[in-house]
Design a protein around this motif. Structure first.
Motif, short mmCIF file in Angstrom:
data_model
loop_
_atom_site.label_atom_id
_atom_site.label_comp_id
_atom_site.label_asym_id
_atom_site.label_seq_id
_atom_site.Cartn_x
_atom_site.Cartn_y
_atom_site.Cartn_z
N LEU A 75 3.45 4.95 -2.52
CA LEU A 75 3.99 3.65 -2.78
C LEU A 75 3.15 2.77 -3.73
CD1 LEU A 75 6.05 2.75 0.62
CD2 LEU A 75 6.86 3.80 -1.44
N ASP A 76 1.63 2.94 -2.98
CA ASP A 76 0.52 2.15 -3.97
C ASP A 76 0.83 2.77 -5.34
OD1 ASP A 76 0.06 1.14 -1.58
OD2 ASP A 76 -1.85 2.48 -1.15
N LEU A 77 0.94 3.95 -5.56
CA LEU A 77 1.01 4.50 -7.02
C LEU A 77 2.24 3.89 -7.63
CD1 LEU A 77 -0.47 6.27 -9.03
CD2 LEU A 77 0.30 8.31 -8.01
N VAL A 78 3.10 4.13 -7.16
CA VAL A 78 4.34 3.42 -7.73
C VAL A 78 4.18 2.01 -8.09
CG1 VAL A 78 6.96 2.81 -7.35
CG2 VAL A 78 6.00 4.84 -6.34
N GLU A 79 3.78 1.27 -7.42
CA GLU A 79 3.62 -0.45 -7.46
C GLU A 79 2.63 -0.22 -8.66
OE1 GLU A 79 1.39 -4.19 -5.30
OE2 GLU A 79 2.08 -2.49 -3.91
N TYR A 80 1.33 0.21 -8.79
CA TYR A 80 0.57 0.52 -9.80
C TYR A 80 1.12 0.74 -11.36
CZ TYR A 80 -3.17 1.48 -12.91
OH TYR A 80 -4.10 1.61 -14.30
N LEU A 81 1.98 1.82 -11.07
CA LEU A 81 2.66 2.25 -12.38
C LEU A 81 3.51 0.99 -12.87
CD1 LEU A 81 3.44 5.97 -11.48
CD2 LEU A 81 1.54 5.29 -13.02
N LEU A 194 -0.27 13.07 -11.80
CA LEU A 194 -0.08 12.15 -10.72
C LEU A 194 -0.36 12.70 -9.51
CD1 LEU A 194 3.18 10.17 -11.79
CD2 LEU A 194 0.79 9.46 -12.16
N SER A 195 -0.90 12.19 -8.45
CA SER A 195 -0.88 12.71 -7.02
C SER A 195 -1.34 11.71 -6.14
CB SER A 195 -2.21 13.88 -6.98
OG SER A 195 -2.08 14.67 -6.01
N SER A 196 -0.88 11.73 -4.89
CA SER A 196 -1.22 10.87 -3.34
C SER A 196 -1.23 11.61 -2.63
CB SER A 196 -0.05 9.79 -3.78
OG SER A 196 1.28 10.35 -3.78
N GLU A 197 -2.31 11.21 -1.80
CA GLU A 197 -2.46 11.56 -0.36
C GLU A 197 -2.96 13.10 -0.20
OE1 GLU A 197 -2.95 9.47 1.92
OE2 GLU A 197 -1.50 7.90 2.12
N THR A 198 -3.54 13.46 -1.37
CA THR A 198 -3.86 15.13 -1.73
C THR A 198 -5.16 15.46 -1.18
OG1 THR A 198 -3.83 14.89 -3.73
CG2 THR A 198 -1.54 15.46 -2.95
N ILE A 199 -6.03 14.54 -0.97
CA ILE A 199 -7.40 14.99 -1.07
C ILE A 199 -8.04 14.51 0.32
CG2 ILE A 199 -7.76 14.36 -3.39
CD1 ILE A 199 -9.19 11.74 -2.68
N TYR A 200 -7.13 14.96 1.41
CA TYR A 200 -7.58 14.54 2.84
C TYR A 200 -8.30 15.86 3.34
CZ TYR A 200 -3.21 17.43 3.25
OH TYR A 200 -2.43 18.42 3.18
N GLY A 221 -5.73 12.70 -21.93
CA GLY A 221 -4.99 13.14 -20.92
C GLY A 221 -5.55 12.08 -19.87
N VAL A 222 -4.95 11.58 -18.94
CA VAL A 222 -5.51 10.95 -17.62
C VAL A 222 -4.83 11.38 -16.43
CG1 VAL A 222 -5.87 8.66 -19.00
CG2 VAL A 222 -3.91 9.00 -18.06
N ALA A 223 -5.39 11.29 -15.24
CA ALA A 223 -4.94 11.69 -14.14
C ALA A 223 -5.25 10.27 -13.02
CB ALA A 223 -5.74 12.77 -13.29
N TYR A 224 -4.09 10.09 -12.45
CA TYR A 224 -4.06 8.87 -11.35
C TYR A 224 -3.98 9.56 -10.01
CZ TYR A 224 -3.34 5.85 -15.41
OH TYR A 224 -3.49 5.23 -16.66
N ILE A 225 -5.02 9.37 -9.13
CA ILE A 225 -5.13 9.78 -7.70
C ILE A 225 -5.23 8.76 -6.90
CG2 ILE A 225 -6.23 11.54 -6.13
CD1 ILE A 225 -5.35 12.63 -8.86
N ALA A 226 -4.01 8.65 -5.92
CA ALA A 226 -4.02 7.52 -4.85
C ALA A 226 -4.43 8.29 -3.57
CB ALA A 226 -2.52 7.02 -4.98
N ALA A 227 -5.33 7.35 -2.84
CA ALA A 227 -5.62 8.39 -1.60
C ALA A 227 -6.42 7.14 -0.65
CB ALA A 227 -6.76 9.45 -1.88
#
Length: 273
Positions: A75-81, A194-200, A221-227
């Protein structure tokens, strides 16, 4: 049944609302298909078995990686986008969401941008079929009016599955994923990952990073990682991920979003040096 999970109000636009399929609805479908599930080889990971495991566990390594749940950082990543929608032009881009689960970040872009391709990957095939794909349809073809969409509604929409023509779906571990993606040239690679909550999990961080490094289009290219900054008890988090990136010296890392609750949450932007 569905429920709204995100609402963004832009200054000059109508509110953007995202919906997801309720977990209770997923459980009901699994119960309906119980006979078929019982016929699955006992050594395989049926959706019924996975659902049983989720009662006491958010993650069961090697079996289930939490895809039925919508995590805070997605949801943080959606908000940022949504905040950056005026600054970042996603139109015409090729996008990949890794460890998608309910897939709200990718769905946000798919439902608000034009002429884009968004591919989705999750560890579990059941998650893709029961959560990811229904959520895409709910937020694109079947925009709800009253908050309810029945299974019959989906079946009666003859062009429903045509909406998925701009997406591909990949199941399984990140090992070997770049080979499956068929990225034979730089031009075929992704503009945005895009990726979220995947580096736990410390063990899976190198595999995720390897996909990003090999699937992201060079040089823009860019990557956005939310965690979360740290995942207590499993050792992963922002710090561990950043250490790996710094050692490899291929990407520049910038923190573009922060939120402090019980545990600090961040979004990292990775771009080529």
């Amino acid at each position: 049944m569905i429920e709204s999970v995100f609402k963004s109000i832009m200054d000059d636009k109508e509110p953007i609302v995202l919906y997801r399929r309720c977990l209770s609805d997923v459980k009901f479908q699994i119960a309906q298909n119980d006979e078929l599930e019982n016929e699955v080889n006992e050594n395989s990971h049926s959706s019924a078995k996975i659902l049983e495991l989720t009662v006491d566990n958010d993650v069961v390594h090697g079996i289930y990686e939490g895809g039925l749940k919508t995590w805070e950082c997605s949801l943080d990543l959606v908000e940022y986008l949504s905040i950056k929608s005026k600054e970042i032009n996603f139109n015409g881009k090729k996008i990949l969401e890794l460890g998608c689960g309910s897939a709200l970040p990718g769905i946000y872009l798919l439902s608000t941008q034009h002429s884009i391709c968004v591919d989705f990957q999750d560890y579990n095939e059941h998650v893709l079929k029961l959560v990811t794909i229904p959520n895409i349809l709910i937020n694109t073809v079947l925009r709800p009016q009253s908050g309810n969409i029945s299974e019959l509604d989906i079946l009666e929409e003859t062009n429903c599955l045509d909406q998925l023509k701009n997406s591909r779906f990949f199941k399984g571990d990140w090992n070997g994923l770049t080979d499956i993606l068929n990225l034979y040239s730089n031009q075929e690679k992704y503009d945005v990952i895009l990726s979220s909550e995947t580096i736990y999990n410390l063990d899976s961080i190198p595999k995720l990073y390897n996909v990003i490094k090999n699937a992201l289009k060079y040089p823009n290219g860019v990557a956005y990682i939310a965690a979360k900054t740290i995942y207590f008890g499993v050792g992963g988090g922002i710090l561990s991920f950043c250490q790996l990136i710094e050692q490899d010296n291929i990407f520049e890392v910038n923190v573009v979003y922060t939120k402090t609750a019980h545990v600090r949450r961040e979004i990292l932007k990775l771009s080529f040096l």
